[in-house]
Scaffold this motif. Structure first.
Motif, PDB file in Angstrom:
ATOM      1  N   MET A   1       0.808  22.927  49.018  1.00 32.95           N
ATOM      2  CA  MET A   1      -0.194  23.936  49.307  1.00 32.95           C
ATOM      3  C   MET A   1      -1.351  23.344  50.123  1.00 32.95           C
ATOM      4  O   MET A   1      -1.806  23.933  51.083  1.00 32.95           O
ATOM      5  N   GLY A   2      -1.813  22.155  49.740  1.00 34.39           N
ATOM      6  CA  GLY A   2      -2.898  21.508  50.465  1.00 34.39           C
ATOM      7  C   GLY A   2      -2.502  21.143  51.873  1.00 34.39           C
ATOM      8  O   GLY A   2      -3.275  21.314  52.820  1.00 34.39           O
ATOM      9  N   SER A   3      -1.278  20.649  52.059  1.00 36.73           N
ATOM     10  CA  SER A   3      -0.790  20.288  53.386  1.00 36.73           C
ATOM     11  C   SER A   3      -0.697  21.513  54.283  1.00 36.73           C
ATOM     12  O   SER A   3      -1.019  21.453  55.468  1.00 36.73           O
ATOM     13  N   VAL A   4      -0.287  22.636  53.719  1.00 36.03           N
ATOM     14  CA  VAL A   4      -0.182  23.875  54.487  1.00 36.03           C
ATOM     15  C   VAL A   4      -1.566  24.355  54.907  1.00 36.03           C
ATOM     16  O   VAL A   4      -1.780  24.745  56.059  1.00 36.03           O
ATOM     17  N   ARG A   5      -2.534  24.282  53.990  1.00 38.40           N
ATOM     18  CA  ARG A   5      -3.906  24.695  54.320  1.00 38.40           C
ATOM     19  C   ARG A   5      -4.516  23.788  55.382  1.00 38.40           C
ATOM     20  O   ARG A   5      -5.198  24.243  56.286  1.00 38.40           O
ATOM     21  N   SER A   6      -4.293  22.505  55.244  1.00 41.95           N
ATOM     22  CA  SER A   6      -4.824  21.541  56.203  1.00 41.95           C
ATOM     23  C   SER A   6      -4.230  21.764  57.589  1.00 41.95           C
ATOM     24  O   SER A   6      -4.943  21.765  58.592  1.00 41.95           O
ATOM     25  N   ALA A   7      -2.913  21.980  57.634  1.00 42.49           N
ATOM     26  CA  ALA A   7      -2.250  22.259  58.914  1.00 42.49           C
ATOM     27  C   ALA A   7      -2.768  23.560  59.509  1.00 42.49           C
ATOM     28  O   ALA A   7      -3.014  23.642  60.718  1.00 42.49           O
ATOM     29  N   GLY A   8      -2.959  24.573  58.670  1.00 42.93           N
ATOM     30  CA  GLY A   8      -3.492  25.857  59.131  1.00 42.93           C
ATOM     31  C   GLY A   8      -4.869  25.710  59.761  1.00 42.93           C
ATOM     32  O   GLY A   8      -5.167  26.297  60.800  1.00 42.93           O
ATOM     33  N   PHE A   9      -5.723  24.875  59.146  1.00 43.02           N
ATOM     34  CA  PHE A   9      -7.059  24.623  59.687  1.00 43.02           C
ATOM     35  C   PHE A   9      -6.972  23.969  61.062  1.00 43.02           C
ATOM     36  O   PHE A   9      -7.654  24.368  62.002  1.00 43.02           O
ATOM     37  N   CYS A  10      -6.112  22.957  61.189  1.00 46.66           N
ATOM     38  CA  CYS A  10      -5.957  22.253  62.473  1.00 46.66           C
ATOM     39  C   CYS A  10      -5.435  23.187  63.555  1.00 46.66           C
ATOM     40  O   CYS A  10      -5.927  23.168  64.685  1.00 46.66           O
ATOM     41  N   LEU A  11      -4.445  24.013  63.209  1.00 48.79           N
ATOM     42  CA  LEU A  11      -3.863  24.931  64.187  1.00 48.79           C
ATOM     43  C   LEU A  11      -4.856  26.012  64.608  1.00 48.79           C
ATOM     44  O   LEU A  11      -4.988  26.316  65.789  1.00 48.79           O
ATOM     45  N   GLU A  12      -5.568  26.576  63.631  1.00 49.80           N
ATOM     46  CA  GLU A  12      -6.513  27.648  63.922  1.00 49.80           C
ATOM     47  C   GLU A  12      -7.635  27.182  64.849  1.00 49.80           C
ATOM     48  O   GLU A  12      -8.143  27.938  65.656  1.00 49.80           O
TER      49      GLU A  12
END
Length: 198
Positions: A1-12
């Motif tokens: 879950m944390g990795s997905v949120r972190s990746a989402g932040f970088c992509l956004e």
């Protein structure tokens, strides 16, 4: 879950994921790991399963995992774009250029009009070009053997439109060479740029 949120932040925010050194002793490990660390500080559930507290092979921070997460996001975004276009008209823009390692990259963009009448251009993806069979514009637009003809066999409503931006560029270059003031400006600019590089 944390990795997905972190990746989402970088992509956004269009941020690079990795730093030059992601080892344990590195001061700056890249934005992905920095955001993951920040998220895990304030969320005890994520903190249990990430970074130093996770089992050796279960941190979900490897570059391959990051690529899989990005691929999932890309599929979801593409799905949303397709749902927005539905059966409406759209244009496909494809262009290629070489990256720093001289490997050709092809960008695929969809242009369409949304429900409120706003023209949108959405990047569908960037892919490595493995081979090309084109040797000129006639190969692309040929009535019988060109790419246009091959695509029209599968989809009769796919219209071929020559790149007007390229035609406009050729016209501008031709006109600029005939106008003394413009020609002098670009010659001076060329000397300044070349001098700055030296």
């Amino acid at each position: 879950m944390g990795s997905v949120r972190s990746a989402g932040f970088c992509l956004e925010n269009s941020l690079p994921f990795r730093g030059h050194d992601e080892s344990e002793n590195s001061l700056y490990k890249g934005i992905f790991l920095s955001v993951l660390k920040l998220i895990s500080v304030n969320n005890p559930d994520i903190s249990k399963y990430t970074l130093g507290k996770a089992k050796k092979n279960n941190k979900l921070t490897a570059p391959s995992i990051q690529k899989e997460i990005v691929d999932c996001y890309a599929k979801e975004v593409t799905k949303m774009i397709c749902e927005e276009i539905k059966d409406d008209v759209f244009g496909l823009l494809v262009d290629e250029s070489s990256d720093v390692s001289l490997k050709e990259q092809m960008a695929v963009v969809v242009r369409y009009v949304d429900k409120v009448g706003v023209v949108k251009e959405s990047l569908i993806g960037v892919t490595r070009v493995r081979g090309q069979g084109y040797d000129g514009a006639s190969n692309m637009r040929g009535e019988f053997n060109g790419l246009k003809a091959l695509i029209l066999k599968d989809n009769p409503s796919a219209h071929y439109i020559h790149c007007f931006a390229h035609q406009l560029q050729l016209v501008i270059v031709a006109v600029a060479k005939k106008h003394d003031g413009v020609k002098e400006f670009y010659e001076t600019l060329g000397m300044v740029v070349n001098t700055e590089k030296d």
